[in-house]
Design a protein around this motif. Structure first.
Motif, short mmCIF file in Angstrom:
data_model
loop_
_atom_site.label_atom_id
_atom_site.label_comp_id
_atom_site.label_asym_id
_atom_site.label_seq_id
_atom_site.Cartn_x
_atom_site.Cartn_y
_atom_site.Cartn_z
N ARG A 80 0.83 -1.21 0.00
CA ARG A 80 0.00 0.00 0.00
C ARG A 80 0.87 1.27 0.00
N VAL A 81 0.49 2.22 -0.84
CA VAL A 81 1.21 3.48 -0.93
C VAL A 81 0.82 4.36 0.26
N SER A 82 1.80 4.91 0.93
CA SER A 82 1.51 5.82 2.05
C SER A 82 1.10 7.18 1.51
N ILE A 83 0.39 7.96 2.30
CA ILE A 83 -0.04 9.28 1.86
C ILE A 83 1.16 10.18 1.60
N GLU A 84 2.25 9.98 2.35
CA GLU A 84 3.46 10.78 2.15
C GLU A 84 4.08 10.48 0.78
N ASP A 85 4.23 9.20 0.47
CA ASP A 85 4.79 8.83 -0.83
C ASP A 85 3.86 9.25 -1.96
N TYR A 86 2.57 9.15 -1.72
CA TYR A 86 1.59 9.52 -2.75
C TYR A 86 1.72 11.00 -3.08
N MET A 87 1.78 11.84 -2.06
CA MET A 87 1.84 13.28 -2.30
C MET A 87 3.19 13.71 -2.87
N ALA A 88 4.24 12.91 -2.65
CA ALA A 88 5.55 13.24 -3.19
C ALA A 88 5.72 12.78 -4.63
N SER A 89 4.80 11.95 -5.12
CA SER A 89 4.92 11.38 -6.47
C SER A 89 4.30 12.30 -7.52
N ASP A 90 4.66 12.04 -8.78
CA ASP A 90 4.06 12.72 -9.92
C ASP A 90 2.87 11.89 -10.41
N HIS A 91 1.82 12.59 -10.84
CA HIS A 91 0.58 11.90 -11.19
C HIS A 91 0.12 12.25 -12.60
N ILE A 92 -0.65 11.33 -13.16
CA ILE A 92 -1.34 11.55 -14.42
C ILE A 92 -2.84 11.42 -14.14
N ALA A 93 -3.65 12.25 -14.81
CA ALA A 93 -5.09 12.25 -14.54
C ALA A 93 -5.85 12.62 -15.81
N PRO A 94 -7.10 12.23 -15.89
CA PRO A 94 -7.92 12.67 -17.02
C PRO A 94 -8.23 14.16 -16.90
N ILE B 69 1.92 8.07 -11.63
CA ILE B 69 0.93 7.22 -10.96
C ILE B 69 -0.45 7.62 -11.43
N PHE B 70 -1.26 6.62 -11.70
CA PHE B 70 -2.66 6.89 -12.04
C PHE B 70 -3.55 6.32 -10.95
N THR B 71 -4.40 7.14 -10.38
CA THR B 71 -5.31 6.71 -9.31
C THR B 71 -6.65 6.35 -9.93
N SER B 72 -7.08 5.11 -9.73
CA SER B 72 -8.30 4.65 -10.41
C SER B 72 -9.01 3.60 -9.56
N ARG C 155 1.26 16.00 -13.27
CA ARG C 155 2.21 16.44 -14.28
C ARG C 155 1.66 16.30 -15.69
N THR C 156 0.71 15.37 -15.86
CA THR C 156 0.16 15.13 -17.19
C THR C 156 -1.35 14.95 -17.09
N MET C 157 -2.07 15.60 -18.01
CA MET C 157 -3.52 15.42 -18.09
C MET C 157 -3.87 14.96 -19.50
N VAL C 158 -4.73 13.98 -19.59
CA VAL C 158 -5.07 13.35 -20.87
C VAL C 158 -6.58 13.37 -21.06
N ALA C 159 -7.01 13.74 -22.26
CA ALA C 159 -8.45 13.78 -22.52
C ALA C 159 -9.04 12.39 -22.67
#
Length: 311
Positions: free
Chosen positions: A186-200, A244-247, A225-229
């Motif tokens: 499981r990803v910790s909230i600290e590692d999650y917030m320190a990571s780069d994310h991709i989102a729609p 990281i993609f959260t889904s 860092r990246t947003m995709v349609a």
């Protein structure tokens, strides 16, 4: 000045013109003969015509009476359609297309089994599915009868729309197998917030999506860092990247089975993803729409049941 006539009088008039007999009309309507005779006198006054006249031992319609029967039948048929029992829906004979709008996050995990199920149940009907983006007013489309239902994963919807919960999914983090957090549990909230994310791409500034809404409730904002349609393009962009993609768990499991990706539970601070079914008040009592909503709910239940069995 026009004189009023009620539905009961119309039914008596139809019976009289069909039977050409007060006695037979009374028996047909389960009324007393004096009651029908009194109504006939009132009808003659209202219409301004004898309607039925005696010819020897029987009654025959007048010229005006002959023309009234078809008109009275049409009026009563219309009234019966308005106040009578709603028509039932027969899936085996229906040919009207089902028009569904869906959030693109549902395309891989929900729409394939749903479309297959509908095609099996209603072989004569097509299924039209369209996506939802910022330029599409799905609420107006429902109101104008351009859509039957909407499947989505945002809890807020216009107040005049009906809403039902469809299913609940765990939230996970999807990433390439080369990602530093892959395989660490499981990803910790600290590692999650320190990571780069991709989102729609967000539907609007007011609605950034369920993940960022959950973070905002905790005063947090992740680094996107990246947003995709195109939602289903995102897994491909995880390959060879540190994004990281959260889904939903089902979405992540599906794409992990197709390509070298890894998924792990999201931080415990996250809740769950809820999916909803929306429809308009105008279609709430429609037999076909009721049937469609029932089929969509049944598919959702079967998916949740299959997840429970795997667990």
């Amino acid at each position: 000045m026009l004189k009023e006539m009620d539905t009961r009088q119309l039914r008596v008039l139809r019976a009289l013109l069909e039977e050409c007999s007060v006695t037979q009309a009374a028996r047909k309507l389960d009324l007393s003969q004096p009651n029908v005779s009194l109504t006939l006198r009132k009808l003659r006054d209202i219409i301004g015509d004898p309607i039925l006249v005696r010819s020897g031992s029987k009654l025959v319609p007048t010229e005006r009476g002959q023309t009234l029967l078809a008109q009275v039948r049409a009026v009563l048929d219309g009234i019966d359609r308005i106040v009578g029992t709603s028509p039932t829906f027969d899936p085996r004979s229906s040919t009207a297309p089902f028009r569904i709008a869906s959030a693109d996050c549902m395309e891989a995990i929900f729409l394939p089994p749903l479309v297959q199920h509908l095609q099996q149940q209603v072989p004569g009907a097509s299924v039209i599915v369209r996506g939802i983006d910022a330029s599409f007013d799905y609420a107006e489309a429902l109101e104008r009868d351009q859509l039957d239902v909407v499947i989505c994963n945002w809890p807020g919807s216009p107040g005049h729309l009906k809403t039902a919960h469809l299913m609940t999914e765990d939230i996970v983090c999807l990433m390439g197998t080369q990602h530093p957090l892959a395989g660490r549990g499981r990803v910790s909230i600290e590692d999650y917030m320190a990571s780069d994310h991709i989102a729609p791409v967000a539907r609007s500034r007011a609605d950034p999506g369920p993940i960022d809404l959950q973070l905002a409730e905790r005063g947090l904002r992740r680094k996107i860092r990246t947003m995709v349609a195109e939602f289903n393009l995102i897994p491909h962009m995880l390959l060879g990247s540190d994004l990281i993609f959260t889904s939903s768990a089902r979405f992540a499991a599906y794409f992990s089975s197709l390509m070298p990706l890894h998924w792990t539970p999201a931080p415990s601070e996250f809740g769950t993803l809820k999916f909803f079914l929306l429809w308009h008040e105008r279609a709430h009592s429609d037999a076909r729409n009721i049937w469609l909503r029932g089929q969509i709910s049944a598919v959702a239940r079967s998916l949740e049941a299959s997840r429970t069995l795997r667990e």
